[in-house]
Design a protein around this motif. Structure first.
Motif: not given
Length: 252
Positions: A157-174
């Motif tokens: 989730e940190s990589l996605v936020r840092e590189l893509l500028g996106v927050d998402y619903k982590a800890h849901d496998a899908l």
């Protein structure tokens, strides 16, 4: 921009399947609660009533709870299948995609050992291993590729936020696998980098894993009855094509 190699190498590019598990805890004896996989527009998302209790910390993070032999996610009931049904469906998903590369974040230390254990319990290891070309863990891969970026964390989730500028619903496998597929596309690892991080279930322990510090939970079978009658409704294969969605296609 690199020119395509001769001989149709680009056309023969291997497909990837991104997968993730949600489990009852972090110990090596934990049980699968959710298995999700995605490859391009294809996706698979299945739930299991676990064979042991969900640890309090895991329940808080994932939102899963078992009550009266039903599985709830954020207080909403979800359809479930037996563990064997889920694994057989996962194998069929891999076979459909022609022995793809299985990709996940921190899978060498956690997801793959858990998966290997239950595959062995259900005598499905050989069939699973013949359905893919190998596994790649994006955690060490990202550490290698981004070692000069000065990142504080390599959590997905940190990589996605840092590189893509996106927050998402982590800890849901899908949601995790969808985010990882986007992150992997952004990283664009070369075949040489991928090869360095490739492993199989047989070779994943060649490098000593980090010992889990989470207390082990004793698992006892709760006498779950077979759920084949729900299998055709719960196991779906989704393909998105030009904005259209084809769903509810049984894998049987």
């Amino acid at each position: 921009m690199q020119k395509p190699e001769s001989g149709g190498a680009e056309k023969a590019k291997q497909s990837e399947v991104f997968f993730d598990l949600e489990t009852t805890g972090l110990g090596q004896s934990c049980e699968i609660v959710q298995l999700a996989a995605v490859s391009g527009g294809h996706s698979l998302n299945l739930y299991v009533i676990p064979r042991c209790r969900i640890q309090r910390g895991a329940a808080k993070v994932t939102g899963f709870k078992v009550s009266r032999q039903r599985l709830f996610l954020h207080r909403q009931p979800v359809p479930t299948n037996s563990l064997k049904e889920v694994l057989v469906s996962f194998i069929a998903f891999l076979q459909m995609l022609g022995r793809p590369l299985l990709v996940g974040h921190n899978i060498r230390r956690f997801d793959c050992p858990v998966l290997a254990r239950v595959l062995d319990e259900l005598d499905l290891t050989a069939e699973f291993e013949s359905s893919l070309s190998g596994c790649v863990d994006t955690l060490p891969l990202a550490r290698e590729m981004l070692k000069d970026r000065g990142l504080q964390s390599f959590r997905q989730e940190s990589l996605v936020r840092e590189l893509l500028g996106v927050d998402y619903k982590a800890h849901d496998a899908l949601e995790d696998v969808r985010a990882l597929q986007t992150l992997y596309s952004f990283l664009q690892p070369t075949p040489e980098v991928v090869l360095r991080h490739k492993f199989t279930l047989d070779t994943m322990n060649n490098k000593p894993p980090v010992a889990a510090s989470t207390p082990q939970v004793s698992c006892k079978l709760p006498g779950q009855r077979p759920l084949w009658e729900h299998f055709r409704q719960a196991v779906t294969l989704t393909e998105e094509r030009d904005g259209d969605t084809l769903s509810r296609q049984p894998l049987l």
